[in-house]
Structures are given as structure tokens and as C-alpha cells.
Design an enzyme around this catalytic site. Sequence first.
Site, PDB file in Angstrom:
ATOM      1  N   ILE A  15      59.143  39.192 -30.357  1.00  0.00           N
ATOM      2  CA  ILE A  15      59.453  37.792 -30.058  1.00  0.00           C
ATOM      3  C   ILE A  15      58.208  36.931 -29.900  1.00  0.00           C
ATOM      4  O   ILE A  15      58.310  35.731 -29.692  1.00  0.00           O
ATOM      5  CB  ILE A  15      60.321  37.676 -28.787  1.00  0.00           C
ATOM      6  CG1 ILE A  15      59.610  38.317 -27.584  1.00  0.00           C
ATOM      7  CG2 ILE A  15      61.688  38.283 -29.000  1.00  0.00           C
ATOM      8  CD1 ILE A  15      60.378  38.154 -26.275  1.00  0.00           C
ATOM      9  N   GLY A  16      57.014  37.501 -29.985  1.00  0.00           N
ATOM     10  CA  GLY A  16      55.814  36.688 -29.879  1.00  0.00           C
ATOM     11  C   GLY A  16      54.573  37.537 -29.799  1.00  0.00           C
ATOM     12  O   GLY A  16      54.637  38.763 -29.674  1.00  0.00           O
ATOM     13  N   GLY A  18      50.225  37.225 -28.404  1.00  0.00           N
ATOM     14  CA  GLY A  18      49.232  36.400 -27.722  1.00  0.00           C
ATOM     15  C   GLY A  18      48.057  37.231 -27.302  1.00  0.00           C
ATOM     16  O   GLY A  18      47.899  38.381 -27.725  1.00  0.00           O
ATOM     17  N   GLY A  19      47.238  36.649 -26.472  1.00  0.00           N
ATOM     18  CA  GLY A  19      46.028  37.325 -26.033  1.00  0.00           C
ATOM     19  C   GLY A  19      46.318  38.580 -25.242  1.00  0.00           C
ATOM     20  O   GLY A  19      45.478  39.471 -25.135  1.00  0.00           O
ATOM     21  N   MET A  20      47.515  38.677 -24.670  1.00  0.00           N
ATOM     22  CA  MET A  20      47.876  39.888 -23.947  1.00  0.00           C
ATOM     23  C   MET A  20      48.444  40.944 -24.874  1.00  0.00           C
ATOM     24  O   MET A  20      48.799  42.039 -24.437  1.00  0.00           O
ATOM     25  CB  MET A  20      48.906  39.550 -22.866  1.00  0.00           C
ATOM     26  CG  MET A  20      48.308  38.870 -21.651  1.00  0.00           C
ATOM     27  SD  MET A  20      47.135  39.921 -20.796  1.00  0.00           S
ATOM     28  CE  MET A  20      48.210  41.237 -20.293  1.00  0.00           C
ATOM     29  N   VAL A  23      54.635  40.883 -27.804  1.00  0.00           N
ATOM     30  CA  VAL A  23      55.739  40.861 -26.851  1.00  0.00           C
ATOM     31  C   VAL A  23      57.020  41.205 -27.590  1.00  0.00           C
ATOM     32  O   VAL A  23      57.298  40.670 -28.670  1.00  0.00           O
ATOM     33  CB  VAL A  23      55.870  39.479 -26.182  1.00  0.00           C
ATOM     34  CG1 VAL A  23      56.958  39.508 -25.105  1.00  0.00           C
ATOM     35  CG2 VAL A  23      54.542  39.049 -25.564  1.00  0.00           C
ATOM     36  N   LYS A  38      55.497  44.001 -22.999  1.00  0.00           N
ATOM     37  CA  LYS A  38      54.216  43.556 -23.552  1.00  0.00           C
ATOM     38  C   LYS A  38      53.349  44.773 -23.804  1.00  0.00           C
ATOM     39  O   LYS A  38      53.062  45.550 -22.889  1.00  0.00           O
ATOM     40  CB  LYS A  38      53.505  42.603 -22.587  1.00  0.00           C
ATOM     41  CG  LYS A  38      54.146  41.234 -22.489  1.00  0.00           C
ATOM     42  CD  LYS A  38      53.256  40.278 -21.720  1.00  0.00           C
ATOM     43  CE  LYS A  38      53.842  38.882 -21.712  1.00  0.00           C
ATOM     44  NZ  LYS A  38      52.928  37.903 -21.060  1.00  0.00           N
ATOM     45  N   ASP A 131      45.367  30.858 -15.665  1.00  0.00           N
ATOM     46  CA  ASP A 131      45.579  30.367 -17.032  1.00  0.00           C
ATOM     47  C   ASP A 131      46.907  29.609 -17.117  1.00  0.00           C
ATOM     48  O   ASP A 131      47.686  29.809 -18.042  1.00  0.00           O
ATOM     49  CB  ASP A 131      45.567  31.524 -18.029  1.00  0.00           C
ATOM     50  CG  ASP A 131      45.475  31.014 -19.482  1.00  0.00           C
ATOM     51  OD1 ASP A 131      44.931  29.918 -19.691  1.00  0.00           O
ATOM     52  OD2 ASP A 131      45.971  31.716 -20.378  1.00  0.00           O
TER      53      ASP A 131
END
Length: 898
Positions: A15-16, A18-20, A23, A38, A131
Site C-alpha cells: 500500500i505504500g 517510504g523512508g521506513m 508498507v 512495515k 518528522d
Amino acid sequence: MVGKTIAHYEVFDEIGAGGMGVVYRARDTRLDRPAAIKALPEELAEDSERLARFEREAKLLASLKNPHIATVYGLEEVEDRRFLAMELVEGTTLAEKLSKGPIPVEEALELARQIAEALVAAHEADVIHRDLKPGNIMIGPNGEAKVLDFGLAKAVRKNVPAGDMETSPTLTQPMTRAGLILGTPVYMSPEQAEGQEAGKQSDIWAFGCVLYEMLAGKRAFQGPTREAGSTPEWDALPKSTPLLARSVLRRCLEKDLRRRLHDIADVRIELEEALWELSAAKANGAPVGTKRSAFLRGTAWALGGVAVAALLGLAGWLWTRPEERGSEIAHFDLRPPSGVRVSQGDARPTLALSPDGKWIAFVGHLVESPARRQLYLRSLEELEAQPLPGTAGAYNPFFSPDSQWLGFVASGLMQKVPVAGGEPLRICKTTALRGASWGEDGSILFAPGLQGLLRVSASGGDPETVTVPAEGERHHRWPQLLPGARMAVFSIYTDRRESHREIGLLSLETGKYRTLVTGGTYPRYLHTGHLLFSRLGTLYSALLDLERGELTSQPRPVLEEVWAHYGSGRVSFEVAETGSLLYVPGSYRVTDRELVWVDRRGNVEPAVREHRAFQSPPALSPDGSRLAITIQSGADRSEIHIYEFERGLWTRLTSEGEANVDSYQWSPDGAQIIYSSSREGSYSIYSIATDGSGTRERLTTAPTHWDHPQAISPDGVVAFLRASDSPPPGFDLLTLTLGGDEPPKPFLATAASEGGPVFSPDGRWIAYVSDESGQHEVYVRAFPGPGVKVKISANGGGSPRWPNSREVIYVLGRKLFSVPIRTQPEFAAGRPKLLIETDFDFYLAWQQVLSSDDQPFLMLRFPEEAPGGGRVTTQGQRLVYVPNWTETLTRMAAGGTD
């Protein structure tokens, strides 16, 4: 990953990213609930130090419980990869919502309030987001905001060069560089951009950036916030933005940390009031966002005393002429700086308003250090009060007639300090003060406590006696010099019952005075000719003819629920010559309290089933089977009751309506209660059998202002307080042997005030409290002496207890400290250590020798809404300012509709 099962999470789709990391949508097969998984960056697993830090952070995040924070379920590990399981939040990100333009003002403020609530919960747990930005905020279908990725930036980051804006944060969405979430430049606080550690105020800055973007539809900063001259375009905010919201926003985006808001809880409160202002204005058809919209049409009196909350110092309208404001009246809530509380819990005055109405002074203390008081001064043209240097331990602030000086008492001295800044100057000695008034002739009329009124030159010198209490009067206090300094009003005390107190009018030329009011306290004469005074926390007003020296109208109530200290008669209100009113709100009522056992691990258990109007610290019998405590049955009545733990029965010991029974001790054999009472008009100490047989016996015969038994030694020696009869006034410690014929003997009589004595289990030592250092501290002396004096508390302390031969315990705020001691071959004390910290205010029981270290402590717990006494309830954090209040008072007296 899609289609696999990680631990007990079944993964469905991506579903996405990112920097982590990536997901995934998943399902918790154990609890049958949706979840988000995640996959953390691979480099995290290769760095044991960062991995351990991340795991610690994740455990802390899992403890956060708030409806506006995405819940962390836990950490999972599969094939050397770490996965973070979280609540699946459906909806759209705030970033996606903002891509369509600005958000309507009311909706934006409500979302901001929810985000602030999430930050409050996190900051209280010492979790910093680091953040916060629209991409980390989800908006659900019902409009509920959820904040994601709390605190993970600190856990994931590695040593990124400070100030390297190309590598430290992620610059675009979606985020693609793993492990570099330190904050995004346009939301990053100036201190973060300089490579400093992010703190709570960094989150407040980012919050301000998000709120600005929701209202203006564009970012507050187009580039890194550390760039010189970068500033938001304030004109881009909608005209309907409430003034209060604009002010909060500006203070969130202060680059100077000293001027930026310190606590997100304050932001949330102000936003709630801004929303209230917005909805109230809409309901009244008033425009929002203009200077005049801060006032709702009609008076606060017509609204039943509901205060219109706004923020002072926002604009110059406050100092416009009354005729330009018309008849509008508004109340303004003022709050102390973040981390500071207004000291409201005792008999000493803590509030002052300058005659010109432009300065407020109050006594405050840090939440973490309740014993460390000092004065705070606020100009109503500024947004926040500032601490006054050189005023540690101060109380009873009062202004000079020209509003240029502030008087106060600290360290046994009456002093004065320039409002504009400077060193405090000495006026005279006094260790207590129950009111002071600075006259136009340069003199100060003051009440040193337990005697008559004194007068001294504001330039310094020796005080002269002005009044001596007449027969039947105990003392005079709370004076106010009237215009011309030839007359004064003051309070006359006969006993502690408010119905017996009087208000006197004094001629300073003759020294004679007459009674104006029976049943009232804390008089204040206004330039309108009104005399204000208090009865049980309600302000009354009557017209006073100074030439005739009498009231020309019947007293009538004009303001309810004003904070009042029952015993001393202090009332927290002042009126400026300009007509402005300053007061602390509070409800006068008998408040039920709870008796609880608290063990050394802080666990709380009820000690007695009933919640009743318990008043003073409970006293346990020597064998621990019974307790004695006073229960208030009315405004002026209290009696000692005894409770038997085994049978669960209450028995009233003293006669109904005994006046001021608030200090009592068990005899060493448990057969008697030794207590004080002012039933005959002056204080005496009595004994009464605990089995109900016989009548009470008077142990002291000399009439005094104050005699209170405070401790009894194993061999039957009573240590008690007595008010000093000679200046400087204070309290001395005396001893009296039970069953003997000798009169009381002085044990400790100094220029300071001593109190709270308690004997060691063997009777050879006595611990007590003294204010000789400028604040209350706990000391130990040999008994009956002579011997050395040892200070055993640190940074303040009171209510000492001596439960065994190995420690002395004392109270500081909501904390209980233990000091290790030894008494052989000589007395020695160790470092105080925190024993228990409660989340409630309490009285600690007069504890007998504990049979074991596991025996719990008996405490009288105050309700949250009633710090500092229970009879008057207030949060103690609000100072309410009402400009031009006397105009309303005059209209009310004339029979107007206000």
C-alpha cells in the site's frame, strides 16, 4: 512478501513505500483484525546498536494509547528481517487532502486540535515525533486524524552530517531513501536544521507548519527554515481565522526557542478555545477574525458568568478608551508559562494587579519543584509572564500607587523591586504577612499575621503599631489604604468561623476603627464608592460613604466562585483603579476525600469505604487498629471521629460544632486524644478519652492566638505550636508534659517559623520544619537538647514522619522522600531518595512506628479538582482578567439588566 505470512500476520498487498521501507496491508490472524506491516530497512539489521535503539523505541511507542495515534502492535522478525506491525489506518493522508487546496477554517482547527492531542499524549511519555508533516497524518472517513511514525526518526537515523540538507531528510514523496528520516526541510525546526537534537518544541514548530498549510493552502516555508529571512506570509491566512488561532500559530513558529510555546498542551487548550470562539461567534451572527469579534455581544453577566476566553496582549484594543468599546465586557483567561503553576494552596497571598491595570504579578512554582516559589511578572502588552530575579521564596506581592514598584516578602524581609527591573531593596523585617497596602503618602500598612496592623515607610525603617486587637479579637489582617492614606479598611478576626469575622473602617489619624460588616473578609474599596468583600467565595458589594463612615446600601452578591482560603480569609481577587478585575475562579464547597493505603511501590488501596469531608491528616492509634480524623459538617463546624478498622465503625469523639478542631494526637497508650480547639474564642489544648467516657480536660490555660499539639513522645511529652506574641511574628515550638503541673516550656523560639515536629521512636530526637532558609526545610535536633542541628531535606520539604530507627520521611508536593539515618554514636543523615510519587495531592497520616518495612502508609487523598484544601476547588492555573469591570458593577447597582 505479498501472499506470505509473517509471524501471525497474513500479508495481502503493498500500500505504500517510504523512508521506513515498504508498507503492506495485512491481517492479524490471532485477533482477526486488519493491520499494517512495515518492512524495516535492511541496513537496520546490520547495525546492532541502531537495532537495539529501534527496539527500545518501538516498545515505548507500543505503550502509547490515544485515539489519534496509530497504535504499534509489536516487532516481528522473519529471516533476519525486522517488521513493525501497526494499526491499519484507512483514509487519505493530510498531504493528499491539501493537494486539493486549503481546508475550511473550522475543519482545519478541529484537525489541528486532534493532532495536538496526539502530541500531548506522546510528549507526556517523553516520545518526540521528529518528522511531523502532512504525509504522516491520516484522515479517516469520519474526519478523525491519526498521526503515524511517532518517534521512529530517532531510532532509524545514523550519523548523518549535521546540516547536510541533501542527505539528511527525504525531499520528495513517496520517500525512497531508506533509513534517513530526520525530518523534512520545510517542516524542520531551525534547531534541527542546525544539527541540534530535536525536542518537544521541535514538534511544536512542525505542528505550526502543518496548521499554517491547512489554513493558507500553501507551505509556511518554501525552503529550509534555517535560511535567513524566511518567514510565513501571514496575510495568506483566511480572514475568518480567529485571533486566538493566529496568535497560537505565530508562537508555534517562533524561531527563538525562548519565545516559542513550550508545551503542546497549551496549544491544544488555545485551539479548543479558538474553536469555541468560532462557534459562539457563528451562533451570534458575528464576524470572525476581526479585533471586535473577540467580544461576543452582551455581557458575561447576561451569559450566567460564562467567560469569553481570549488571549490578552494580542492587539492594542485593550488599551483603547472605554467609550470606544461601548458596553462590551469580556473575560480573558490567562495561564502561567509552561511548566509553572500558580501557588494557591495556603494562606499567603499570591496575586497582585497594578493600579493602572497594566501589570499582573503572581507567585508561581515549577511543577517539578513545588517548594521553590518566586514572583512572576506579566505586562498585559506581552503574551507571557517572566520570572523576577531575586524573588525566590516570595509571597504577598503588592504594587506601589504609581505601578512602578512591586513589594513582597521573602527570607523574613519585606522588600520592593522596580517593575522595570533591578535588585530588590529591603524595607523591614517580617516573617509573616497577611496583607499589605502601599499608600499615596509613601507608607505601607501591613498585617504581620497574628497581631494588629503595622505601618512602615516604603523607603525602609522600623514599623510602628497602628492597631491593637480589642478584647475578643484575635488579630487584624488584609488591610487596604484608601485614597489620601488617611483611612483604611481591614479584616477583624474573632475566631476562624467566617460568620464571626468583621470588616473594619480605620482612621489613621485617631487610630480608632468601627465595624462596617459582620460576616465577611478581604475588603477592597473601589473608586466607584463600592466596598467589595467575600463571604464563602462569593464577592459582595455595598456602597460606602467615607465621610459618614457607614454603608449606604445593603450588600448584594456580584461575583460567585472566587478562590478563597477558608482558614485565613484570603481571597484571590484584585481590582485596579482603572476598573479592571483580576481573580482566580474556584467553588466554595465541602469536598469529599478518600482515605487510602499506599505501599512503597506506589500501589493504592482504599483504607475506608466511605468518601467523606475529611479535613486534616489522619492519626493512627499506637497499635494501628484505629484512626482519628476530623470531618467537616458545615462551613464552621468540624468534629473528631474515630474509625475502628476491624469493625468498620465510626464514632464521633468531640461535641457537635466544635470550633476549629484540626490538630490532634493519640496518647502513647491510645487511651486519649490530645487536640486543640478555639471554642472559647482563644486556642487551648485539651485531652479527651477515646472510649467516650468522661469529659474533656483543658491542658493549657493561657489564652493564645494559636496552640496546636503536633507530636507526643513515647514518655508523654507533647510538642506543640504556639504563635509568637512578639515581632517578628511566627510560630515557636513548646513542650508540655502530660499529667504534670508544670506550664509549657519553650523548646525552639527563633526569628523563623518552626512547625510540624515529630519525635524519633526512642524519643531522643525531634524532626521539624523551619523556614529559616527562605523556604520550608526539614531539620533534626536532639531532644530535649542541647545538640547539633542537621538539615535533612533537599530543595524543600515538609510533614516529616519518623516511622522507624533507620529513616525519616518527608513530603514535597506529591512526592514522598526517605532519608536514611543513624542515631548512634551520633546522629547522621544520608542523601534523600524518592520513595513514592503519587498522581494525587495528599496528607500523610501521623504514623506510629511501623512494624515492618512492608507496612503501607495511610494517606488522605484529595480529589483532582481540589488541590490545597478541598473546601475551595480550582485548578489553580487560570487567572481571569475582566477589563472595565466596574462599569458593569455600577450598572448592576443602578438596577440595570447586567
